[in-house]
Design a protein around this motif. Structure first.
Motif, PDB file in Angstrom:
ATOM      1  N   ARG A 127       0.814  -1.211   0.000  1.00 13.51           N
ATOM      2  CA  ARG A 127       0.000   0.000   0.000  1.00 13.51           C
ATOM      3  C   ARG A 127       0.842   1.253   0.000  1.00 13.51           C
ATOM      4  O   ARG A 127       0.344   2.310  -0.358  1.00 13.51           O
ATOM      5  CB  ARG A 127      -0.899   0.000   1.233  1.00 13.51           C
ATOM      6  N   ASP A 187      -6.951   5.468  12.281  1.00 13.39           N
ATOM      7  CA  ASP A 187      -6.342   4.680  11.225  1.00 13.39           C
ATOM      8  C   ASP A 187      -5.148   5.477  10.747  1.00 13.39           C
ATOM      9  O   ASP A 187      -4.890   6.591  11.193  1.00 13.39           O
ATOM     10  CB  ASP A 187      -7.372   4.491  10.097  1.00 13.39           C
ATOM     11  N   TRP A 197      -0.739   1.882  -4.959  1.00 12.17           N
ATOM     12  CA  TRP A 197      -1.776   0.888  -4.669  1.00 12.17           C
ATOM     13  C   TRP A 197      -3.063   1.348  -5.302  1.00 12.17           C
ATOM     14  O   TRP A 197      -3.423   2.496  -5.146  1.00 12.17           O
ATOM     15  CB  TRP A 197      -1.939   0.779  -3.151  1.00 12.17           C
TER      16      TRP A 197
ATOM     17  N   GLU C 205     -14.278  -1.357  13.136  1.00 12.74           N
ATOM     18  CA  GLU C 205     -12.952  -1.211  12.526  1.00 12.74           C
ATOM     19  C   GLU C 205     -12.948  -0.164  11.437  1.00 12.74           C
ATOM     20  O   GLU C 205     -13.961   0.037  10.779  1.00 12.74           O
ATOM     21  CB  GLU C 205     -12.565  -2.531  11.877  1.00 12.74           C
ATOM     22  N   PRO C 206     -11.810   0.487  11.185  1.00 13.28           N
ATOM     23  CA  PRO C 206     -11.755   1.404  10.048  1.00 13.28           C
ATOM     24  C   PRO C 206     -11.889   0.624   8.750  1.00 13.28           C
ATOM     25  O   PRO C 206     -11.525  -0.537   8.663  1.00 13.28           O
ATOM     26  CB  PRO C 206     -10.366   2.039  10.177  1.00 13.28           C
ATOM     27  N   ASP C 208     -10.618  -0.252   5.761  1.00 15.26           N
ATOM     28  CA  ASP C 208      -9.566  -0.326   4.737  1.00 15.26           C
ATOM     29  C   ASP C 208      -9.801  -1.572   3.928  1.00 15.26           C
ATOM     30  O   ASP C 208      -9.299  -2.648   4.228  1.00 15.26           O
ATOM     31  CB  ASP C 208      -8.160  -0.297   5.375  1.00 15.26           C
ATOM     32  N   PHE C 209     -10.611  -1.396   2.915  1.00 15.49           N
ATOM     33  CA  PHE C 209     -11.085  -2.520   2.136  1.00 15.49           C
ATOM     34  C   PHE C 209      -9.944  -3.138   1.343  1.00 15.49           C
ATOM     35  O   PHE C 209      -9.080  -2.454   0.831  1.00 15.49           O
ATOM     36  CB  PHE C 209     -12.185  -2.043   1.199  1.00 15.49           C
ATOM     37  N   GLU C 210      -9.951  -4.440   1.233  1.00 17.11           N
ATOM     38  CA  GLU C 210      -8.908  -5.168   0.511  1.00 17.11           C
ATOM     39  C   GLU C 210      -9.595  -6.099  -0.461  1.00 17.11           C
ATOM     40  O   GLU C 210     -10.569  -6.753  -0.125  1.00 17.11           O
ATOM     41  CB  GLU C 210      -8.085  -5.974   1.520  1.00 17.11           C
ATOM     42  N   TYR C 211      -9.085  -6.180  -1.666  1.00 17.78           N
ATOM     43  CA  TYR C 211      -9.684  -7.050  -2.666  1.00 17.78           C
ATOM     44  C   TYR C 211      -9.555  -8.507  -2.227  1.00 17.78           C
ATOM     45  O   TYR C 211      -8.504  -8.940  -1.787  1.00 17.78           O
ATOM     46  CB  TYR C 211      -8.969  -6.836  -4.004  1.00 17.78           C
ATOM     47  N   GLU C 212     -10.622  -9.273  -2.338  1.00 14.42           N
ATOM     48  CA  GLU C 212     -10.607 -10.700  -1.997  1.00 14.42           C
ATOM     49  C   GLU C 212     -11.061 -11.492  -3.207  1.00 14.42           C
ATOM     50  O   GLU C 212     -12.102 -11.191  -3.763  1.00 14.42           O
ATOM     51  CB  GLU C 212     -11.583 -10.970  -0.850  1.00 14.42           C
ATOM     52  N   LYS C 218     -19.394 -11.764   5.520  1.00 13.99           N
ATOM     53  CA  LYS C 218     -19.241 -10.337   5.815  1.00 13.99           C
ATOM     54  C   LYS C 218     -18.370  -9.638   4.784  1.00 13.99           C
ATOM     55  O   LYS C 218     -18.571  -8.474   4.468  1.00 13.99           O
ATOM     56  CB  LYS C 218     -18.579 -10.158   7.197  1.00 13.99           C
TER      57      LYS C 218
END
Lengths: 202, 390, 230
Positions: A127, A187, A197, C205-206, C208-212, C218
């Motif tokens: 990132r 954060d 990123w 939680e904040p 911070d999206f991540e590609y899966e 969820k």
């Protein structure tokens, strides 16, 4: 202008060695990549095991692990990068002198790994800084780290000195330092570096 | 090399470390050692205030490896947390597994078959040997020995990791214990290989000692350095070789009688002075005692199943209640506290980290010493950041 | 110094000893339903320090080793009860002058909801190094705050047992219990500017999206939310 392989061998038998400046330059660079002593977590123990007597990393040119970023060429991010540690990682990367490379070792450095659902875990060091080689595994075996090292060496071999694909240290306009994230109230600010990123696959 | 001055003032009850008055003129130098440092065993930071070379104040800063292990437990199932316990103290994954399995077995009242208990002891003592060897190797490397003792220690460690890999499938993250026994039985070939490795261990410890124990440089640098008084050690909750180096006889294998440790004859080495040299010697002697336990266990290993037939694996939902289970891990007392409210996940899952609690007295031990000694004292505490920060 | 084989007292005996030594201390026993049998004692924060000193210095108990300090978060509970209520209800009653409206007592079942306030809890595990006992189980103490929002203070045990130092700091960091009397109460694990208490059950939680690649449950929800936002 590259010389054909068979001609090279024939000439070699006569005691005449033909090469290009590019090959020579890259050969010198890739056989003396000095990593920085930078272990974060469990993968660091496997990295240390790779430098020990059984899976000796020194025979590939990584003779010394330098503690100072100014004297190192390669940063092996081994272990989970947490949001508390992330600004320090980016600062260290900025302090390394060009040419510099990054190996993301282990699942945690690639994407957060098994600790992905964490409020303090950075979901991949991708990132904020560009990564050259990713090694999956938790932890990756020492042989996998050796494979990554060899892959990096192959990548260095293929870098050309001129033209569009020349490496960063030969390009006056290339960006070598990356912005350091701040620790905000909930954060990191910003949560990722948009220049790096998401990773663009060329 | 000076110990703490006479003019320090100590608050009764030891609720804070003593205050050292800096002598001489000049201002204090504030230095941050870490988080990226060659000898801080990982990402750990110490904010030092220095008067020349002498340490006047030391504040440790943690959290650089905080991976919210305890929060993950609130959404993962009980068995799903077993691989995460490997990553707590990542050098000794099998003892972490045992501590967690013990806590859950206490929570549900699960019995463990005899053969599994013996295998647990064998794997735990092998872990202890390789942990102490690595700890001493890292300590000596920080003294400036440039890696040679570490190479010897890791050579032995590789042999033990080979055994773990053939038994559990992984060198470091073993994930081997289950609630009610072990995952897989040992084979006769594995036992032969283990016997060979254990037969070679006394010679390895002899080699190590011949290099190090009588070494002038080691003795001059570690004797009298980082003294920890036994009463402060007990009050600060210090456990493990650090506590026994100060002379307090408390080994959880002997106190709690968990597992089948009662059947083995072994002694508990104690130190006299509580300095770095005593902790080093306690670790060497504990390695020898572990080799003794291993020889006895390998001889007496009975047959039978390695997993309790009545153990519930699918749909594991313990009844509401709580339990605290602890073992003598190589670093100290590793305990797990679990609160269950009847669901498939624990309501509260707490790790009692020996490394973090042993660091409570780091400031007391380091005050008045030079910066170079701080590195040694810190190395003698033998911490692993995965456990400190979880 | 070493005494082996002396069994630690049972929880009832310890409760009686505390109440005898520290007058005014109210100690309640909290039973533990699991086979581990580790029952605990709930202390009132008012007398906690006096009780703690007694536990450490008493010749019989000698609890000199504070092994573990844990923070627990119990959320507000909404409790629904069925209550029989007698109410005055107007009813039509046949009277001497035709139909009349009178107030009559009637018992009706009602559903009443009330919110039991949640609290934060600190759980302490003690052993005795002086008196090592056979098959030792820890002595477990608990202290609860009044609620989760503004009354979150508890007395700190650091002046009595130094081992509570870092552990109480961690509970302050992750749960928000303020330990009065702690010499240096700062955050331990999170960075200084951090504002939340992450281990609480209602922490968000904040994002911070991540590609899966294989999103489900969820994570699939989050992924579709992100897509709709773009």
């Amino acid at each position: 202008m590259a010389v054909e392989q068979e001609l090279k061998i024939e000439l070699g038998k006569q005691g005449v060695f033909v090469t290009t400046i590019e090959e020579l330059y890259n050969w010198g660079r890739r056989n003396s990549v000095w990593p920085m002593q930078f272990g974060l977590a469990c993968c660091a123990i496997e990295m240390i095991a790779t430098t020990m007597a059984r899976y000796d990393l020194a025979r590939f040119g990584a003779e010394v692990f330098r503690p100072s970023p100014r004297q190192a060429d390669l940063m092996i991010i081994s272990g989970t990068v947490t949001k508390k540690m992330a600004p320090q990682v980016v600062r260290l990367y900025n302090q390394m002198a060009e040419p510099k490379y990054v190996i993301a070792m282990g699942a945690c450095a690639i994407s957060g790994g098994p600790f992905k659902q964490g409020y303090n875990v950075l979901k991949g060091i991708d990132r904020y800084i560009p990564v050259d080689v990713h090694i999956p595994g938790c932890p990756p075996r020492p042989e996998a780290l050796l494979q990554a090292f060899i892959t990096l060496q192959k990548k260095i071999d293929e870098q050309s000195l001129t033209g569009e694909n020349r490496p960063r240290h030969l390009d006056a306009e290339a960006q070598g330092e990356f912005p350091v994230p701040e620790q905000g109230e909930h954060d990191l600010v910003p949560p990722s570096n948009p220049g790096v990123w998401p990773v663009q696959i060329k | 090399m000076s110990l703490v001055d006479e003019k320090t003032e100590r608050v009764p009850g030891w609720n804070r470390p003593p205050v050292i008055a800096p002598d001489g003129e000049g201002e204090l130098l504030e230095v941050s050692m870490g988080p990226h440092h060659p000898s801080t065993h990982g990402v750990f930071r110490m904010d030092l205030s220095l008067d020349g070379e002498r340490v006047v104040k030391l504040k440790p800063v943690f959290g650089y490896l905080h991976r919210n292990h305890e929060q993950i437990a609130e959404t993962a199932s009980y068995l799903g947390m077993m691989p995460y316990t490997d990553r707590l103290d990542y050098i000794c994954s099998l003892t972490n597994n045992w501590a967690y399995a013990l806590a859950v077995e206490k929570l549900v009242g699960q019995a463990v078959p005899e053969r599994a208990e013996y295998i647990r002891v064998i794997t735990a003592e092998l872990t202890r040997v390789q942990n102490h060897a690595s700890a001493i190797g890292f300590l000596i490397q920080e003294m400036g020995a440039s890696g040679t003792p570490l190479m010897y220690a890791f050579k032995e460690r590789e042999k033990i990791l080979d055994l773990f890999e053939s038994l559990t499938g992984s060198r470091m993250m073993c994930n081997y214990m289950r609630f009610g026994g072990c995952r897989v039985d040992v084979s006769a070939a594995w036992l032969d290989a283990t016997r060979k490795v254990v037969a070679g261990l006394p010679q390895f410890v002899d080699e190590f000692e011949a290099l190090l124990t009588g070494n002038e440089i080691l003795m001059a640098r570690t004797q009298g350095v980082g003294v920890l008084r036994p009463d402060l050690a007990v009050n600060a909750g210090v456990t493990g070789p650090m506590l026994r180096g100060s002379g307090v006889n408390y080994d959880i294998r002997k106190v709690d009688h968990y597992g089948i440790y009662d059947r083995f004859k072994f002694r508990v080495p104690l130190g006299d002075h509580g300095d770095v040299y005593d902790r080093y010697m306690v670790r060497i002697l504990e390695m020898r005692e572990s080799i003794g336990i291993l020889e006895q266990a390998l001889k007496e290993l009975p047959g039978g199943p390695v997993m309790d037939a009545k153990a519930k694996i699918r749909g594991f939902r313990p009844k509401p209640g709580e339990a605290y289970g602890r073992i003598e891990a190589p670093k100290g007392e590793l305990g797990f506290y679990l609160i269950s409210t009847g669901g498939a996940e624990p309501y509260r899952y707490r790790v009692r980290p020996p490394s973090l609690i042993n660091l409570t007295v780091l400031e007391d031990m380091c005050l008045g010493h030079n910066v170079a000694d701080v590195v040694l004292i810190f190395g003698s505490v033998d911490i692993v950041l995965g456990e400190v920060d979880r | 110094m070493e005494e082996h084989g002396v069994a630690l007292k049972t929880v009832e005996e310890i409760k009686a000893a505390i109440e005898a030594a520290v007058p005014g201390a109210r100690v309640t026993m909290v039973p533990n339903a699991s086979p581990s049998g580790q029952h605990s004692l709930l202390l009132e924060p008012a007398h906690a320090l006096a009780v703690a000193k007694f536990l450490r210095d008493d010749a019989e108990l000698a609890l000199d080793f504070l092994s573990n300090v844990t923070g627990v978060d119990w959320l507000d509970k909404e409790i629904t009860e069925k209550v029989k209520v007698t109410k005055q209800v107007p009813k039509e009653v046949d009277g001497p002058d035709g139909k009349q409206v009178q107030m009559v007592d009637e018992t009706v079942e009602e559903q009443r909801k009330h919110v039991e306030p949640g609290y934060l809890e600190a759980v302490y595990h003690f052993f005795s190094m002086k008196k090592k006992s056979a098959a030792a189980e820890p002595v477990v103490l608990r202290m609860r705050t009044k609620n989760r929002t503004d009354q979150v203070e508890l007395p700190s045990f650091t002046p009595i047992w130094r081992s509570a130092d870092f552990q109480e700091r961690e509970i302050f960091d992750l749960y928000g219990i303020v330990f009065t009397g702690h010499p240096d109460l700062r955050r331990l694990l999170m960075w200084e500017g951090f504002k939340d208490h992450p281990m609480r059950k209602d922490y968000v939680e904040p994002d911070d999206f991540e590609y899966e690649p294989t999103a489900h449950d969820k994570v699939l929800q989050r992924a579709t939310e992100h897509k709709s936002r773009e």
